[in-house]
Design a protein around this motif. Sequence first.
Motif, PDB file in Angstrom:
ATOM      1  N   LEU A  83       0.804  -1.218   0.000  1.00  0.00           N
ATOM      2  CA  LEU A  83       0.000   0.000   0.000  1.00  0.00           C
ATOM      3  C   LEU A  83       0.839   1.272   0.000  1.00  0.00           C
ATOM      4  O   LEU A  83       0.520   2.235  -0.687  1.00  0.00           O
ATOM      5  N   LEU A  84       1.926   1.295   0.751  1.00  0.00           N
ATOM      6  CA  LEU A  84       2.738   2.513   0.827  1.00  0.00           C
ATOM      7  C   LEU A  84       3.261   2.933  -0.538  1.00  0.00           C
ATOM      8  O   LEU A  84       3.241   4.120  -0.875  1.00  0.00           O
ATOM      9  N   LEU A  85       3.715   1.989  -1.344  1.00  0.00           N
ATOM     10  CA  LEU A  85       4.198   2.317  -2.678  1.00  0.00           C
ATOM     11  C   LEU A  85       3.082   2.966  -3.495  1.00  0.00           C
ATOM     12  O   LEU A  85       3.294   3.976  -4.174  1.00  0.00           O
ATOM     13  N   HIS A  86       1.882   2.420  -3.403  1.00  0.00           N
ATOM     14  CA  HIS A  86       0.734   2.984  -4.113  1.00  0.00           C
ATOM     15  C   HIS A  86       0.433   4.406  -3.619  1.00  0.00           C
ATOM     16  O   HIS A  86       0.186   5.305  -4.417  1.00  0.00           O
ATOM     17  N   LEU A  87       0.507   4.603  -2.312  1.00  0.00           N
ATOM     18  CA  LEU A  87       0.241   5.926  -1.748  1.00  0.00           C
ATOM     19  C   LEU A  87       1.316   6.936  -2.140  1.00  0.00           C
ATOM     20  O   LEU A  87       1.008   8.103  -2.412  1.00  0.00           O
ATOM     21  N   PHE A  88       2.575   6.493  -2.202  1.00  0.00           N
ATOM     22  CA  PHE A  88       3.643   7.380  -2.671  1.00  0.00           C
ATOM     23  C   PHE A  88       3.369   7.826  -4.111  1.00  0.00           C
ATOM     24  O   PHE A  88       3.545   8.995  -4.459  1.00  0.00           O
ATOM     25  N   ARG A  89       2.939   6.899  -4.946  1.00  0.00           N
ATOM     26  CA  ARG A  89       2.639   7.235  -6.346  1.00  0.00           C
ATOM     27  C   ARG A  89       1.489   8.228  -6.434  1.00  0.00           C
ATOM     28  O   ARG A  89       1.526   9.166  -7.233  1.00  0.00           O
ATOM     29  N   GLU A  90       0.458   8.012  -5.640  1.00  0.00           N
ATOM     30  CA  GLU A  90      -0.679   8.932  -5.633  1.00  0.00           C
ATOM     31  C   GLU A  90      -0.251  10.325  -5.163  1.00  0.00           C
ATOM     32  O   GLU A  90      -0.656  11.334  -5.728  1.00  0.00           O
ATOM     33  N   ARG A  91       0.566  10.376  -4.134  1.00  0.00           N
ATOM     34  CA  ARG A  91       1.052  11.663  -3.642  1.00  0.00           C
ATOM     35  C   ARG A  91       1.876  12.363  -4.717  1.00  0.00           C
ATOM     36  O   ARG A  91       1.746  13.574  -4.931  1.00  0.00           O
ATOM     37  N   ASP A  92       2.730  11.612  -5.427  1.00  0.00           N
ATOM     38  CA  ASP A  92       3.525  12.194  -6.510  1.00  0.00           C
ATOM     39  C   ASP A  92       2.620  12.721  -7.620  1.00  0.00           C
ATOM     40  O   ASP A  92       2.885  13.788  -8.192  1.00  0.00           O
ATOM     41  N   ARG A  93       1.552  11.996  -7.935  1.00  0.00           N
ATOM     42  CA  ARG A  93       0.607  12.422  -8.968  1.00  0.00           C
ATOM     43  C   ARG A  93      -0.048  13.743  -8.558  1.00  0.00           C
ATOM     44  O   ARG A  93      -0.134  14.676  -9.351  1.00  0.00           O
ATOM     45  N   ILE A  94      -0.451  13.845  -7.301  1.00  0.00           N
ATOM     46  CA  ILE A  94      -1.085  15.069  -6.801  1.00  0.00           C
ATOM     47  C   ILE A  94      -0.083  16.222  -6.801  1.00  0.00           C
ATOM     48  O   ILE A  94      -0.413  17.348  -7.199  1.00  0.00           O
ATOM     49  N   THR A  95       1.141  15.960  -6.387  1.00  0.00           N
ATOM     50  CA  THR A  95       2.188  16.990  -6.388  1.00  0.00           C
ATOM     51  C   THR A  95       2.405  17.525  -7.792  1.00  0.00           C
ATOM     52  O   THR A  95       2.511  18.741  -7.999  1.00  0.00           O
ATOM     53  N   GLN A  96       2.453  16.637  -8.781  1.00  0.00           N
ATOM     54  CA  GLN A  96       2.635  17.058 -10.170  1.00  0.00           C
ATOM     55  C   GLN A  96       1.453  17.890 -10.641  1.00  0.00           C
ATOM     56  O   GLN A  96       1.620  18.906 -11.328  1.00  0.00           O
ATOM     57  N   ALA A  97       0.239  17.489 -10.259  1.00  0.00           N
ATOM     58  CA  ALA A  97      -0.954  18.247 -10.648  1.00  0.00           C
ATOM     59  C   ALA A  97      -0.911  19.656 -10.052  1.00  0.00           C
ATOM     60  O   ALA A  97      -1.271  20.635 -10.718  1.00  0.00           O
ATOM     61  N   ILE A  98      -0.464  19.776  -8.818  1.00  0.00           N
ATOM     62  CA  ILE A  98      -0.339  21.088  -8.174  1.00  0.00           C
ATOM     63  C   ILE A  98       0.679  21.938  -8.931  1.00  0.00           C
ATOM     64  O   ILE A  98       0.441  23.119  -9.202  1.00  0.00           O
ATOM     65  N   GLN A  99       1.810  21.349  -9.284  1.00  0.00           N
ATOM     66  CA  GLN A  99       2.836  22.089 -10.024  1.00  0.00           C
ATOM     67  C   GLN A  99       2.303  22.532 -11.392  1.00  0.00           C
ATOM     68  O   GLN A  99       2.544  23.669 -11.818  1.00  0.00           O
ATOM     69  N   ASP A 100       1.568  21.651 -12.066  1.00  0.00           N
ATOM     70  CA  ASP A 100       0.992  22.000 -13.366  1.00  0.00           C
ATOM     71  C   ASP A 100      -0.004  23.151 -13.232  1.00  0.00           C
ATOM     72  O   ASP A 100      -0.030  24.064 -14.067  1.00  0.00           O
ATOM     73  N   LEU A 101      -0.817  23.129 -12.192  1.00  0.00           N
ATOM     74  CA  LEU A 101      -1.777  24.210 -11.968  1.00  0.00           C
ATOM     75  C   LEU A 101      -1.078  25.522 -11.664  1.00  0.00           C
ATOM     76  O   LEU A 101      -1.492  26.589 -12.138  1.00  0.00           O
TER      77      LEU A 101
END
Length: 135
Positions: A83-101
């Motif tokens: 689960l932690l690996l999946h959560l790290f990926r989700e957090r990275d996805r959200i971080t990238q979305a914030i940077q794109d915005l």
Amino acid sequence: MRIGELSRRTGVHERLLRYYEEQDLLHPERLPSGYREYREGDVHTVSRIRGLLAAGLNTATIATILPCLREETDRLVPTCPDLLLHLFRERDRITQAIQDLRTSREALTRVIEAAPAEVARSSIGPVEPDVSPTR
């Protein structure tokens, strides 16, 4: 308990509770009459679902990870090794979305700031400075 009671106790509309069931997030028992019968634990499940949605996860992701989380006081605790690996990926996805915005917002700000004063006044009145936080 019936869906109306679960809705009252969780503050989540009945239609949304049915959607959670469609998304395989809730699993009420079906009575012979067709009514849904929810368990006491479903109140906590709905709370976990709401928390994960607020964290930026979609329902498909939540359906995958929900069985690997337990509630401990006021937080969710991962219980499965993967689960932690999946959560790290989700957090990275959200971080990238914030940077794109942020990048999009900065580009839009540059366009707004390039408008001649007479254009800005005639279309929306005086242009207000951007005072929102940048970080």
